[in-house]
Motif scaffolding. Structure first.
Motif, PDB file in Angstrom:
ATOM      1  N   TRP A  11       1.970  15.055   2.691  1.00 58.78           N
ATOM      2  CA  TRP A  11       1.562  13.773   2.089  1.00 58.78           C
ATOM      3  C   TRP A  11       1.716  13.813   0.570  1.00 58.78           C
ATOM      4  O   TRP A  11       2.172  12.843  -0.034  1.00 58.78           O
ATOM      5  N   LYS A  12       1.334  14.918  -0.032  1.00 60.86           N
ATOM      6  CA  LYS A  12       1.497  15.049  -1.483  1.00 60.86           C
ATOM      7  C   LYS A  12       2.971  15.033  -1.879  1.00 60.86           C
ATOM      8  O   LYS A  12       3.336  14.513  -2.935  1.00 60.86           O
ATOM      9  N   LYS A  13       3.819  15.600  -1.026  1.00 63.24           N
ATOM     10  CA  LYS A  13       5.255  15.549  -1.271  1.00 63.24           C
ATOM     11  C   LYS A  13       5.739  14.102  -1.268  1.00 63.24           C
ATOM     12  O   LYS A  13       6.547  13.694  -2.126  1.00 63.24           O
ATOM     13  N   GLU A  20      -6.503  10.209   2.439  1.00 57.91           N
ATOM     14  CA  GLU A  20      -7.366   9.124   1.968  1.00 57.91           C
ATOM     15  C   GLU A  20      -7.569   9.108   0.456  1.00 57.91           C
ATOM     16  O   GLU A  20      -7.909   8.062  -0.113  1.00 57.91           O
ATOM     17  N   ASP A  21      -7.387  10.225  -0.205  1.00 60.27           N
ATOM     18  CA  ASP A  21      -7.666  10.289  -1.642  1.00 60.27           C
ATOM     19  C   ASP A  21      -6.744   9.390  -2.461  1.00 60.27           C
ATOM     20  O   ASP A  21      -7.091   8.974  -3.573  1.00 60.27           O
ATOM     21  N   ASP A  22      -5.570   9.096  -1.954  1.00 61.52           N
ATOM     22  CA  ASP A  22      -4.619   8.255  -2.682  1.00 61.52           C
ATOM     23  C   ASP A  22      -4.999   6.787  -2.537  1.00 61.52           C
ATOM     24  O   ASP A  22      -5.235   6.299  -1.440  1.00 61.52           O
ATOM     25  N   ASN A  23      -5.056   6.075  -3.659  1.00 57.73           N
ATOM     26  CA  ASN A  23      -5.437   4.662  -3.648  1.00 57.73           C
ATOM     27  C   ASN A  23      -4.235   3.720  -3.687  1.00 57.73           C
ATOM     28  O   ASN A  23      -4.416   2.506  -3.629  1.00 57.73           O
ATOM     29  N   GLU A  24      -3.028   4.270  -3.785  1.00 55.53           N
ATOM     30  CA  GLU A  24      -1.840   3.428  -3.885  1.00 55.53           C
ATOM     31  C   GLU A  24      -1.132   3.298  -2.541  1.00 55.53           C
ATOM     32  O   GLU A  24      -0.804   2.180  -2.104  1.00 55.53           O
TER      33      GLU A  24
END
Length: 292
Positions: A241-243, A197-201
């Motif tokens: 997810w970060k990958k 959820e932290d990603d806004n894109e």
């Protein structure tokens, strides 16, 4: 001349036991009688206590009615009822629970029971009920559940709140809501959201989250039918997810024509390209030829 009979020394003497007088055995009957008497006394005592308590209860009820009548006469009556925080909860449901009108004795209201009953309503997460005087107000503050996603199961849809709990109420979304699918999805929703959820894109592009075999998630981006399916691993979802975010930022991975991005492996990423129109036509022709 009459002579007394002689007793031979070898003849047995009359024993003391033969001289006993046997009386009827009365002690069992006395014992049973005493037990029955104790039981009757016990029932009588209980009856007296019940009668006494009923008299006390009647007296207390009479005093209570007199108290509320007096306080109503002195002005301790409800002037108004204020409800704060109501958005989705029907006012009729609140009225049925409060069941109070202007002029009712404000001291007689059971605000603890009201609070408990209000918190049983499907949209109410917590409730606060209080009284204030001069003016005499009954104040109700509701904290309603906020819909985080919509759960599809067995051809039915249920709103899910931020705690992953199912809201048993009708819901028509007024804005796009994340659709989750699969058994056990609501209970594991917060784990997924914590990871992505932290990603806004990229996060706003997630349309469907499918919980697979009670272990991991598949995310569908952009379009339910023709979007990109991102396969997350059962463990270390946040790292996978970060990958994905890094690959998208450095190589524009999500701009490519792909159908699947498989992130289940720690040391590699598997992708499946989307077929172009020509490729789809050739594949269809090849399939037709194979069926001849």
């Amino acid at each position: 001349m009459i002579t007394a009979p002689t007793v031979s020394p070898s003849s047995p003497a009359v024993s003391a036991a033969d001289k006993r007088v046997y009386l009827p055995r009365l002690w069992p009957y006395r014992l049973i009688g005493n037990v029955l008497l104790l039981i009757l006394l016990g029932f009588a005592s209980v009856g007296m206590v019940i009668a006494k308590n009923n008299l006390v209860t009647q007296k207390l009820n009479s005093l209570s009615d007199y108290f509320y009548t007096l306080t109503s006469y002195l002005g301790f009556t409800v002037d108004d009822i204020l409800v704060y925080g109501r958005n989705k909860t029907a006012i009729e449901e609140i009225n049925n629970i409060v069941n109070t009108r202007r002029g009712d004795n404000i001291l007689r209201l059971d605000i603890r029971q009201m609070k408990s009953d209000l918190e049983q309503l499907p949209w109410v997460k917590s409730a606060t009920v209080s009284r204030s005087y001069l003016p005499n107000l009954l104040k109700i503050t509701l904290k309603e559940r906020r819909v985080r996603s919509l759960w599809q199961i067995n051809n039915a849809f249920y709103p899910i709140d931020t705690d992953g709990a199912v809201i048993r109420a009708d819901f028509v979304p007024s804005r796009p809501v994340l659709l989750i699918v699969g058994r056990g999805a609501p209970e594991h929703l917060n784990e997924l959201l914590t990871a992505v959820e932290d990603d806004n894109e990229v996060f706003p592009r997630i349309k469907v989250a499918n919980f697979i075999s009670g272990r991991r998630w598949n995310l569908i981006l952009d379009d339910v039918e023709n979007g990109i399916t991102v396969k997350l691993p059962a463990e270390d979802m946040d790292k996978a997810w970060k990958k994905l975010l890094k690959l998208n930022k450095t190589q524009g991975l999500l701009k490519r024509k792909l159908t699947i991005i498989d992130l289940r492996f720690a040391n590699k990423v598997l992708v499946k390209p989307r077929r172009t129109s020509d490729e789809e036509r050739l594949a269809s022709d090849a399939e037709d030829e194979s069926n001849i």
